[in-house]
Write a protein that holds these residues in place. Structure first.
Motif, PDB file in Angstrom:
ATOM      1  N   ALA A  61     -66.253  -7.727  63.850  1.00  0.00           N
ATOM      2  CA  ALA A  61     -66.448  -6.847  65.006  1.00  0.00           C
ATOM      3  C   ALA A  61     -66.440  -5.381  64.612  1.00  0.00           C
ATOM      4  O   ALA A  61     -67.152  -4.553  65.204  1.00  0.00           O
ATOM      5  CB  ALA A  61     -65.367  -7.128  66.041  1.00  0.00           C
ATOM      6  N   SER A  62     -65.598  -5.059  63.609  1.00  0.00           N
ATOM      7  CA  SER A  62     -65.517  -3.651  63.189  1.00  0.00           C
ATOM      8  C   SER A  62     -66.825  -3.160  62.599  1.00  0.00           C
ATOM      9  O   SER A  62     -67.062  -1.956  62.516  1.00  0.00           O
ATOM     10  CB  SER A  62     -64.370  -3.470  62.187  1.00  0.00           C
ATOM     11  N   HIS A  63     -67.709  -4.071  62.180  1.00  0.00           N
ATOM     12  CA  HIS A  63     -69.012  -3.709  61.623  1.00  0.00           C
ATOM     13  C   HIS A  63     -70.129  -3.950  62.625  1.00  0.00           C
ATOM     14  O   HIS A  63     -71.313  -3.901  62.277  1.00  0.00           O
ATOM     15  CB  HIS A  63     -69.285  -4.498  60.336  1.00  0.00           C
ATOM     16  N   GLY A  64     -69.763  -4.248  63.853  1.00  0.00           N
ATOM     17  CA  GLY A  64     -70.762  -4.488  64.891  1.00  0.00           C
ATOM     18  C   GLY A  64     -71.512  -5.781  64.697  1.00  0.00           C
ATOM     19  O   GLY A  64     -72.617  -5.956  65.231  1.00  0.00           O
ATOM     20  N   GLY A  65     -70.953  -6.691  63.926  1.00  0.00           N
ATOM     21  CA  GLY A  65     -71.601  -7.953  63.619  1.00  0.00           C
ATOM     22  C   GLY A  65     -72.103  -7.928  62.178  1.00  0.00           C
ATOM     23  O   GLY A  65     -71.998  -6.926  61.476  1.00  0.00           O
ATOM     24  N   VAL A  66     -72.642  -9.023  61.727  1.00  0.00           N
ATOM     25  CA  VAL A  66     -73.172  -9.120  60.363  1.00  0.00           C
ATOM     26  C   VAL A  66     -74.581  -9.698  60.424  1.00  0.00           C
ATOM     27  O   VAL A  66     -74.910 -10.506  61.306  1.00  0.00           O
ATOM     28  CB  VAL A  66     -72.263  -9.988  59.468  1.00  0.00           C
ATOM     29  N   TYR A  67     -75.403  -9.237  59.463  1.00  0.00           N
ATOM     30  CA  TYR A  67     -76.750  -9.789  59.358  1.00  0.00           C
ATOM     31  C   TYR A  67     -76.758 -10.788  58.219  1.00  0.00           C
ATOM     32  O   TYR A  67     -76.261 -10.507  57.121  1.00  0.00           O
ATOM     33  CB  TYR A  67     -77.765  -8.672  59.110  1.00  0.00           C
ATOM     34  N   VAL A  68     -77.330 -11.949  58.496  1.00  0.00           N
ATOM     35  CA  VAL A  68     -77.404 -13.032  57.497  1.00  0.00           C
ATOM     36  C   VAL A  68     -78.849 -13.511  57.420  1.00  0.00           C
ATOM     37  O   VAL A  68     -79.630 -13.372  58.387  1.00  0.00           O
ATOM     38  CB  VAL A  68     -76.468 -14.190  57.869  1.00  0.00           C
ATOM     39  N   PRO A  69     -79.218 -14.060  56.243  1.00  0.00           N
ATOM     40  CA  PRO A  69     -80.583 -14.592  56.142  1.00  0.00           C
ATOM     41  C   PRO A  69     -80.790 -15.718  57.145  1.00  0.00           C
ATOM     42  O   PRO A  69     -79.873 -16.498  57.426  1.00  0.00           O
ATOM     43  CB  PRO A  69     -80.664 -15.095  54.713  1.00  0.00           C
ATOM     44  N   VAL A  70     -81.977 -15.799  57.685  1.00  0.00           N
ATOM     45  CA  VAL A  70     -82.308 -16.872  58.616  1.00  0.00           C
ATOM     46  C   VAL A  70     -82.618 -18.131  57.809  1.00  0.00           C
ATOM     47  O   VAL A  70     -83.424 -18.104  56.877  1.00  0.00           O
ATOM     48  CB  VAL A  70     -83.510 -16.488  59.501  1.00  0.00           C
ATOM     49  N   ASP A  71     -81.904 -19.246  58.128  1.00  0.00           N
ATOM     50  CA  ASP A  71     -82.186 -20.553  57.515  1.00  0.00           C
ATOM     51  C   ASP A  71     -81.893 -21.623  58.565  1.00  0.00           C
ATOM     52  O   ASP A  71     -81.711 -21.322  59.745  1.00  0.00           O
ATOM     53  CB  ASP A  71     -81.376 -20.749  56.229  1.00  0.00           C
ATOM     54  N   LYS A  72     -81.848 -22.876  58.100  1.00  0.00           N
ATOM     55  CA  LYS A  72     -81.651 -23.964  59.072  1.00  0.00           C
ATOM     56  C   LYS A  72     -80.313 -23.838  59.805  1.00  0.00           C
ATOM     57  O   LYS A  72     -80.193 -24.208  60.977  1.00  0.00           O
ATOM     58  CB  LYS A  72     -81.725 -25.316  58.358  1.00  0.00           C
ATOM     59  N   ARG A  73     -79.258 -23.382  59.097  1.00  0.00           N
ATOM     60  CA  ARG A  73     -77.938 -23.291  59.715  1.00  0.00           C
ATOM     61  C   ARG A  73     -77.787 -22.028  60.533  1.00  0.00           C
ATOM     62  O   ARG A  73     -77.030 -22.019  61.502  1.00  0.00           O
ATOM     63  CB  ARG A  73     -76.837 -23.330  58.641  1.00  0.00           C
ATOM     64  N   THR A  74     -78.446 -20.980  60.121  1.00  0.00           N
ATOM     65  CA  THR A  74     -78.273 -19.687  60.802  1.00  0.00           C
ATOM     66  C   THR A  74     -79.586 -19.236  61.405  1.00  0.00           C
ATOM     67  O   THR A  74     -80.275 -18.348  60.882  1.00  0.00           O
ATOM     68  CB  THR A  74     -77.739 -18.636  59.811  1.00  0.00           C
TER      69      THR A  74
END
Length: 580
Positions: A61-74
């Protein structure tokens, strides 16, 4: 069983029960604490898990969320489509924004798979329908909204027990980026993090600990029982030794009483035996029969305090003497009352002269006011008295005694006991000698008050009448009489006459052996029974020397008794007159 042994019996049972209950109580407390500790561990694990999750969420939350690569799980979160920069492409790879709740949900899913701990983020206002609360979580959300504190309790999920905890999620400014449209403000309880710790592994560990403690307690319990048994056994041994010591002491006193008088010799043993026969026939318990036997053995202990002048009197007692004899039951009671060992027999002993019709003593009890064991002892005591020779009264046969007891049924004796006794005692064998007559020199000495001449120490004519069964074993009888002894007393005084009689007696004692029988007979006569003719000659010479210068003459006559004659009191005087 003696009262002290009864107390010890109950004390033993009490110690065994108390020791067992004490260890059982401690064991239950330890087991309860073990399972309570298992719950405590579960709570601590739940709190640790929540704190971990919240720390991770706070970082995201302190980072306003996180960006992750888009894949089957995400895959891109459809619930964040309202965010303009939700997705972007960099270095030929597509990235999507993961808000704190979504990343936490992903991590919880993986954690559950790895460790079996069920974690869940949920809310009443769902952003993701998959986070819908179950029944317990709905209850917990309501509680944390009011208390703003963690809520936890044991609850089942399916068929298994879990420690479930709900930690409130407080809305912060960074949360509004994703949840402002839901109407939340900073500080609102936006939902909660739910953790469920499985209790089965913890209960399994608690069971192992409980079994280990149970085994240890079993060893301690057995050791305690062994120690209690050892000390109780030692106490029983001490009581047995004390009982044996006291009984030997009292039985020793009984022996002293019985040795005072041939009649009483064996009386206590016989009475105890007769009473036991009756009690067995009545179906009385073995324990009470044992009490009755002890009472029979000690029932006349008080006679040790009766004066010899009454106790050994060889004739019927006067009314005053009989009253004195009656005191022996009170004396017996007082002796036994001083020793707690005899608490169970003292009243039986005191009441064994009570009569069924109330005419007995010392309290004049009537009927069943007298203890049943005392009533049995009364009959047994009377039966032995009837079947034993007394100087002034011959003994009855067994049947004659039983007939007499039957005549006294309802008067002196309980009719029910009489009916049993008539059968229980009918086969009793009476010894040939049950009388009060002295059987040897020692016994004759005990009767010296009645049977010895106070001046000379020789036996008197009363003793001779009781010694018929002894004197018929002698071959020779010597009659000594003094002539003009009355004149001697008149001229020289009674003291001089007494000295002369004593001198004659001393010569007889010195001359004749202890096997001979020496009597002073009717004042100035002497009678001697002996088997030694030489001693008779020595006596004659000594007496002639004594009377050589005396104005009294001595007449010595010698004869022989036919030992085949059946001597009796009635014919003894006639035989002596014929002999001399």
């Amino acid at each position: 069983m003696h009262k002290k042994r009864k107390y010890l019996f109950f004390l033993t049972r009490g110690l065994y029960i108390s020791w067992t209950l004490l260890l059982l109580l401690v064991f239950i407390i330890i087991v309860e604490r073990t399972y309570t500790y298992a719950k405590y561990i579960a709570i601590q694990e739940a709190k640790t898990s929540v704190n971990k999750d919240l720390a991770y969420r706070t970082w995201v939350a302190s980072h306003g969320g996180v960006y992750v690569p888009v894949d089957k799980r995400t895959q891109p979160n459809p619930y964040l489509s309202h965010i303009k920069d939700r997705d972007f492409t960099a270095l030929g790879k597509k990235y999507t924004l993961m808000n704190p709740a979504y990343t936490l949900s992903q991590m919880m899913h993986d954690y559950t798979k790895l460790y079996g701990v069920k974690t869940h983020i949920t809310s009443k206002k769902l952003l993701n329908p998959k986070n819908k609360p179950d029944e317990w979580e709905t209850l917990a959300l309501n509680k944390i909204e009011r208390s703003r504190k963690q809520y936890y309790e044991l609850s089942d999920i399916g068929d298994e027990a879990y420690m479930r905890l709900m930690n409130p999620l407080v809305t912060k400014k960074s949360c509004l980026k994703c949840h402002a449209f839901q109407g939340y403000k900073v500080g609102d309880i936006r939902g909660g993090v739910s953790v469920a710790i499985p209790m089965k592994p913890l209960y399994k560990d608690a069971l192992k600990s409980s079994l280990l403690v149970g085994g240890l307690f079993l060893i301690i319990w057995l050791a305690g029982i062994a120690i209690i048994h050892y000390f109780i056994k030692k106490t029983y041994k001490y009581i047995d030794e004390q009982e044996e010591m006291y009984e030997q002491y009292i039985y020793g006193l009984v022996s002293i009483v019985e040795k005072r008088d041939t009649y009483t010799a064996g009386h206590s043993t016989r009475v105890a035996d007769y009473a036991e026969r009756i009690a067995k026939a009545m179906g009385i318990s073995q324990e009470r029969i044992h009490i009755l036997h002890r009472a029979g053995m000690l029932h006349d202990i008080g006679k040790i305090a009766i004066p010899d002048s009454v106790f050994l009197k060889p004739s019927k007692l006067t009314q005053e003497e009989y009253k004195l004899i009656q005191e022996h039951v009170i004396m017996s009671y007082e002796i036994l009352n001083k020793i707690s060992l005899f608490d169970d027999i003292k009243e039986i002993v005191r009441d064994h002269h009570e009569h069924y019709d109330g005419s007995g003593y010392p309290r004049g009890l009537r009927g069943d006011e007298t203890p049943i064991l005392a009533q049995i002892l009364t009959l047994a005591d009377s039966f032995d008295a009837m079947t034993t020779d007394r100087i002034y009264k011959g003994r009855k046969s067994v049947q004659e005694a039983l007939d007499e007891i039957e005549r006294l049924s309802g008067k002196q004796f309980n009719p029910e006991i009489v009916q049993v006794a008539l059968q229980a005692l009918k086969d009793v064998k009476i010894e040939d000698i049950h009388h009060q007559k002295p059987q040897n020199m020692l016994e004759r000495e005990r009767f010296s008050y009645f049977y010895k001449d106070a001046l000379t120490g020789l036996y008197n004519e009363t003793s001779l009448l009781k010694d018929i069964h002894i004197v018929q074993n002698y071959k020779h009888v010597v009659w000594i009489s003094l002539k003009d002894f009355h004149s001697f007393n008149k001229n020289h005084g009674w003291n001089a006459g007494d000295e002369l009689l004593i001198s004659i007696a001393n010569i007889l004692k010195k001359t004749f052996s202890k096997k001979s029988m020496l009597y002073r007979f009717y004042g100035d006569n002497f009678l001697i029974f002996t088997n030694d003719a030489q001693e008779i000659q020595q006596m004659r010479e000594a007496l002639q020397a004594l009377f050589k210068d005396k104005e009294v003459t001595i007449d010595i006559k010698l004869n022989t008794i036919e030992i085949t004659q059946d001597l009796h009191i009635e014919n003894l005087r006639d035989i002596l007159q014929k002999l001399f």
